[in-house]
Motif scaffolding. Sequence first.
Motif, short mmCIF file in Angstrom:
data_model
loop_
_atom_site.label_atom_id
_atom_site.label_comp_id
_atom_site.label_asym_id
_atom_site.label_seq_id
_atom_site.Cartn_x
_atom_site.Cartn_y
_atom_site.Cartn_z
N GLN A 91 0.74 -1.49 0.02
CA GLN A 91 0.02 -0.01 -0.12
C GLN A 91 0.68 1.42 -0.08
O GLN A 91 0.62 2.32 -0.79
CB GLN A 91 -0.86 0.11 1.24
CG GLN A 91 -2.33 0.68 0.88
CD GLN A 91 -3.02 0.89 2.54
OE1 GLN A 91 -3.09 -0.24 3.06
NE2 GLN A 91 -3.91 1.94 2.35
N SER B 255 2.42 1.74 -3.33
CA SER B 255 1.46 2.37 -4.25
C SER B 255 1.23 3.66 -4.13
O SER B 255 1.08 4.54 -5.21
CB SER B 255 0.11 1.71 -4.27
OG SER B 255 0.29 0.25 -4.08
N ARG B 256 1.32 4.13 -2.97
CA ARG B 256 0.91 5.53 -2.45
C ARG B 256 2.09 6.42 -2.93
O ARG B 256 1.71 7.57 -3.75
CB ARG B 256 0.74 5.70 -1.17
CG ARG B 256 0.11 6.91 -0.73
CD ARG B 256 0.06 7.27 0.81
NE ARG B 256 -0.25 8.49 1.20
CZ ARG B 256 -1.13 9.22 1.33
NH1 ARG B 256 -2.50 8.54 1.08
NH2 ARG B 256 -1.02 10.63 1.68
N ARG C 77 -5.70 2.56 -8.10
CA ARG C 77 -6.49 2.82 -7.13
C ARG C 77 -6.43 4.29 -6.40
O ARG C 77 -7.18 5.02 -6.10
CB ARG C 77 -6.60 1.73 -5.95
CG ARG C 77 -7.57 0.52 -6.55
CD ARG C 77 -7.78 -0.45 -5.66
NE ARG C 77 -6.65 -1.18 -4.99
CZ ARG C 77 -6.12 -2.20 -5.44
NH1 ARG C 77 -6.78 -2.98 -6.10
NH2 ARG C 77 -5.09 -2.70 -4.77
N GLN C 78 -5.17 4.36 -6.05
CA GLN C 78 -4.69 5.55 -5.38
C GLN C 78 -5.02 6.97 -6.29
O GLN C 78 -5.61 7.89 -5.74
CB GLN C 78 -3.29 5.63 -5.00
CG GLN C 78 -2.80 6.57 -4.11
CD GLN C 78 -3.55 6.70 -2.65
OE1 GLN C 78 -3.25 6.09 -1.93
NE2 GLN C 78 -4.37 7.84 -2.70
N ASP D 34 -8.67 7.52 -6.37
CA ASP D 34 -9.09 7.95 -5.01
C ASP D 34 -8.76 9.83 -5.04
O ASP D 34 -9.60 10.60 -4.78
CB ASP D 34 -8.01 7.49 -3.90
CG ASP D 34 -8.95 7.08 -2.81
OD1 ASP D 34 -10.13 6.66 -3.02
OD2 ASP D 34 -8.34 7.37 -1.86
N TRP D 35 -7.72 9.95 -5.55
CA TRP D 35 -7.13 11.49 -5.43
C TRP D 35 -7.91 12.23 -6.44
O TRP D 35 -8.35 13.31 -6.28
CB TRP D 35 -5.69 11.81 -5.71
CG TRP D 35 -4.84 11.27 -4.43
CD1 TRP D 35 -5.37 11.28 -3.14
CD2 TRP D 35 -3.47 10.69 -4.44
NE1 TRP D 35 -4.33 10.72 -2.38
CE2 TRP D 35 -3.08 10.51 -3.03
CE3 TRP D 35 -2.46 10.68 -5.47
CZ2 TRP D 35 -1.81 10.11 -2.63
CZ3 TRP D 35 -1.34 10.10 -5.09
CH2 TRP D 35 -1.08 9.77 -3.53
#
Length: 251
Positions: A10, A13-14, A45-46, A49-50
Amino acid sequence: MQIFRTQDYQAMSRKAANIISAQVIINPSSVLGLATGSTPLGIYRQLIDWYNKGDLDFSKAYSVNLDEYVGLSPDHEQSYHYYMNENFFSHVNFAEGHNYLPDGMAKDIDAECARYDKLISDLGGISLQLLGIGHTGHIGFNEPNAAFDKMTHAVDLHPKTIEANARFFASPDEVPKQAITMGIKSIMQAKQILLVANGAEKAEILYESLFGPVTPAVPASILQLHPNVTVVADEAALSVIMQHHSEAVSR
Ligand code: GLP
């Protein structure tokens, strides 16, 4: 080369998504070189989200993907067209016609490869190329012993790659045996490269790629010669590098 070590998938990824975001914020009309496989899923996915929070705008950006299987149509669930639509494009606001992948259904594969190279060059080249790494050290679908001087071309997939990708198909027989991929030379022409890796099964190949000899036997080793590479990997993927070159790794 800068190597960032993150605690887990995670965080990897971020961190990688942050680098891509910065690219799009600094230059909204960036040409993003994108990748498939399981590794980048968390990055997409990140970014989604942003984007949903209003922090990102892809309306002026372009994307060019690394590769596509030969013989799979865009609506085949295992095609990279399908993957990109499902996991990224349909969730953000790229303008119509700004997302490109090689056409695996093209009748004339050589003409398709030439078209793809021209397209990338007409866009002004790739601003930032995202890369995963295969178990054989492949980048895109450039398998061991691929020539370093190739642009987009068709390749026969390595038996290990077919085996690794069989998990996505009903049986290994259904895995396409060929793909169209940007070549090593195309990848090396990107202005910036972002390589991501996670998991212990990538630890040895990551070490060989980043610290072993630069050789076509390990396609990703060419990245040692690129002037602007950032590697973001989790602790497991960096475990072998940490044993030998911990000084080269930042948190
Ligand atoms: C495929 C893709 C590569 C990707 C590799 C690793 O073969 N063509 O671009 O880097 O798989 O996949 P994963 O991220 O699932 O380990």
